[in-house]
Motif scaffolding. Structure first.
Motif, PDB file in Angstrom:
ATOM      1  N   GLU A  46      23.308  -2.166 -10.128  1.00  0.00           N
ATOM      2  CA  GLU A  46      23.046  -2.994  -8.950  1.00  0.00           C
ATOM      3  C   GLU A  46      21.685  -3.679  -9.051  1.00  0.00           C
ATOM      4  O   GLU A  46      21.551  -4.869  -8.796  1.00  0.00           O
ATOM      5  CB  GLU A  46      23.097  -2.122  -7.694  1.00  0.00           C
ATOM      6  N   VAL A  47      20.676  -2.936  -9.458  1.00  0.00           N
ATOM      7  CA  VAL A  47      19.324  -3.502  -9.578  1.00  0.00           C
ATOM      8  C   VAL A  47      19.274  -4.527 -10.707  1.00  0.00           C
ATOM      9  O   VAL A  47      18.690  -5.603 -10.565  1.00  0.00           O
ATOM     10  CB  VAL A  47      18.290  -2.386  -9.817  1.00  0.00           C
ATOM     11  N   SER A  48      19.881  -4.228 -11.820  1.00  0.00           N
ATOM     12  CA  SER A  48      19.793  -5.130 -12.978  1.00  0.00           C
ATOM     13  C   SER A  48      20.560  -6.429 -12.760  1.00  0.00           C
ATOM     14  O   SER A  48      20.283  -7.423 -13.427  1.00  0.00           O
ATOM     15  CB  SER A  48      20.289  -4.434 -14.236  1.00  0.00           C
ATOM     16  N   MET A  49      21.500  -6.438 -11.836  1.00  0.00           N
ATOM     17  CA  MET A  49      22.278  -7.649 -11.588  1.00  0.00           C
ATOM     18  C   MET A  49      21.657  -8.548 -10.515  1.00  0.00           C
ATOM     19  O   MET A  49      22.162  -9.627 -10.249  1.00  0.00           O
ATOM     20  CB  MET A  49      23.711  -7.291 -11.180  1.00  0.00           C
ATOM     21  N   ALA A  79       0.839  -1.210   0.000  1.00  0.00           N
ATOM     22  CA  ALA A  79       0.000   0.000   0.000  1.00  0.00           C
ATOM     23  C   ALA A  79       0.869   1.254   0.000  1.00  0.00           C
ATOM     24  O   ALA A  79       0.565   2.233  -0.702  1.00  0.00           O
ATOM     25  CB  ALA A  79      -0.938  -0.007   1.204  1.00  0.00           C
ATOM     26  N   LEU A  80       1.957   1.251   0.758  1.00  0.00           N
ATOM     27  CA  LEU A  80       2.879   2.394   0.754  1.00  0.00           C
ATOM     28  C   LEU A  80       3.487   2.598  -0.630  1.00  0.00           C
ATOM     29  O   LEU A  80       3.624   3.733  -1.100  1.00  0.00           O
ATOM     30  CB  LEU A  80       3.994   2.189   1.792  1.00  0.00           C
ATOM     31  N   TYR A  81       3.855   1.492  -1.263  1.00  0.00           N
ATOM     32  CA  TYR A  81       4.424   1.568  -2.606  1.00  0.00           C
ATOM     33  C   TYR A  81       3.408   2.174  -3.581  1.00  0.00           C
ATOM     34  O   TYR A  81       3.738   3.061  -4.370  1.00  0.00           O
ATOM     35  CB  TYR A  81       4.858   0.170  -3.070  1.00  0.00           C
ATOM     36  N   PHE A 137      15.241 -10.208 -10.176  1.00  0.00           N
ATOM     37  CA  PHE A 137      14.568  -8.991 -10.610  1.00  0.00           C
ATOM     38  C   PHE A 137      13.728  -9.276 -11.849  1.00  0.00           C
ATOM     39  O   PHE A 137      14.200  -9.865 -12.820  1.00  0.00           O
ATOM     40  CB  PHE A 137      15.599  -7.900 -10.875  1.00  0.00           C
ATOM     41  N   LEU A 138      12.470  -8.849 -11.817  1.00  0.00           N
ATOM     42  CA  LEU A 138      11.532  -9.151 -12.902  1.00  0.00           C
ATOM     43  C   LEU A 138      11.906  -8.492 -14.227  1.00  0.00           C
ATOM     44  O   LEU A 138      11.772  -9.084 -15.290  1.00  0.00           O
ATOM     45  CB  LEU A 138      10.122  -8.689 -12.518  1.00  0.00           C
ATOM     46  N   LEU A 139      12.343  -7.267 -14.173  1.00  0.00           N
ATOM     47  CA  LEU A 139      12.624  -6.500 -15.390  1.00  0.00           C
ATOM     48  C   LEU A 139      14.120  -6.448 -15.689  1.00  0.00           C
ATOM     49  O   LEU A 139      14.631  -5.426 -16.136  1.00  0.00           O
ATOM     50  CB  LEU A 139      12.069  -5.077 -15.240  1.00  0.00           C
ATOM     51  N   PHE A 183       8.715  -5.508  -5.223  1.00  0.00           N
ATOM     52  CA  PHE A 183       8.389  -4.088  -5.104  1.00  0.00           C
ATOM     53  C   PHE A 183       9.604  -3.260  -4.699  1.00  0.00           C
ATOM     54  O   PHE A 183       9.768  -2.137  -5.158  1.00  0.00           O
ATOM     55  CB  PHE A 183       7.236  -3.864  -4.117  1.00  0.00           C
ATOM     56  N   ASP A 184      10.451  -3.819  -3.838  1.00  0.00           N
ATOM     57  CA  ASP A 184      11.648  -3.078  -3.455  1.00  0.00           C
ATOM     58  C   ASP A 184      12.572  -2.901  -4.664  1.00  0.00           C
ATOM     59  O   ASP A 184      13.139  -1.832  -4.874  1.00  0.00           O
ATOM     60  CB  ASP A 184      12.373  -3.742  -2.285  1.00  0.00           C
ATOM     61  N   SER A 185      12.671  -3.931  -5.483  1.00  0.00           N
ATOM     62  CA  SER A 185      13.500  -3.840  -6.692  1.00  0.00           C
ATOM     63  C   SER A 185      12.911  -2.836  -7.680  1.00  0.00           C
ATOM     64  O   SER A 185      13.643  -2.069  -8.305  1.00  0.00           O
ATOM     65  CB  SER A 185      13.618  -5.205  -7.365  1.00  0.00           C
ATOM     66  N   LEU A 186      11.588  -2.853  -7.813  1.00  0.00           N
ATOM     67  CA  LEU A 186      10.937  -1.903  -8.717  1.00  0.00           C
ATOM     68  C   LEU A 186      11.145  -0.464  -8.241  1.00  0.00           C
ATOM     69  O   LEU A 186      11.374   0.441  -9.055  1.00  0.00           O
ATOM     70  CB  LEU A 186       9.450  -2.206  -8.850  1.00  0.00           C
ATOM     71  N   SER A 187      11.081  -0.246  -6.931  1.00  0.00           N
ATOM     72  CA  SER A 187      11.306   1.096  -6.382  1.00  0.00           C
ATOM     73  C   SER A 187      12.738   1.558  -6.657  1.00  0.00           C
ATOM     74  O   SER A 187      12.975   2.691  -7.087  1.00  0.00           O
ATOM     75  CB  SER A 187      11.062   1.112  -4.872  1.00  0.00           C
TER      76      SER A 187
END
Length: 193
Positions: A136-139, A97-99, A143-145, A116-120
């Motif tokens: 960092e996120v892409s590795m 809900a916060l997201y 991670f979905l995307l 959700f944390d990865s998407l943020s």
């Protein structure tokens, strides 16, 4: 011969009755010896069964309460009572809900829910055009995307004039990826650089 057979039959019957009575007496002795332990064991089993069912009932009531609060939050992100109820009843749903509230307001939220944390982090890295955060996120393995994040990283690198880095990043994207058409377009542009 017939009389002998009858006597043998009666003996066998008496032996089987004797064995039955003997086993009954053994069972009675066992019961008397372990009566208290057996009663305690029965009480523990019944208490465990009742406790398990009561816990399930309260868990289900808590889920219903959380779902109602989440529905209220989705209708009105300013409903503080619904947010409080959600926070008390289901932490993960509260984080979601916060997201969603932050997304609605055009902000990014630091949440601790899988995906959700990865998407943020991904959204924040794109907004800040921060290559190290995007890397960092892409590795992250789950991670979905991932491929899309790699493509955006390569796009930012190309925009910053790091053409060789962009080419190397594009090679990390598999050929069977759904982002492959975008990769081809960017690779075509990078051929001249």
């Amino acid at each position: 011969m017939s009389l002998k057979e009858n006597v043998d039959f009666v003996k066998n019957e008496l032996d089987s009755e004797e064995k039955f009575l003997e086993s009954f007496v053994k069972l009675e002795r066992f019961y008397k010896k372990y009566k208290i332990l057996l009663i305690i064991l029965l009480v523990v089993i019944i208490a465990t069964f009742i406790g398990f069912n009561v816990k399930n009932y309260f868990d289900n009531q808590n889920k219903i309460k959380a779902n109602i609060a989440f529905e209220k939050v989705l209708k009105n992100f300013n409903d503080k009572n619904a947010f409080k109820t959600l926070e008390e009843s289901n932490k993960k749903l509260y984080q979601v809900a916060l997201y969603l509230k932050a997304k609605d307001e055009g902000k990014t939220a630091n949440v601790d829910v899988m995906f959700f944390d990865s998407l943020s982090k991904y959204k924040k890295a794109l907004e800040d055009k921060n290559l190290s955060e995007l890397n960092e996120v892409s590795m992250q393995r789950d991670f979905l995307l991932k491929e899309f994040a790699l493509f955006n990283k390569a796009l930012l690198e190309a925009t910053n004039g790091k053409y060789n880095d962009a080419k190397a990043t594009l090679k990390l994207i598999p050929k069977e990826s759904k982002v492959n058409e975008l990769v081809k377009i960017l690779n075509h542009y990078l051929l001249t650089k």
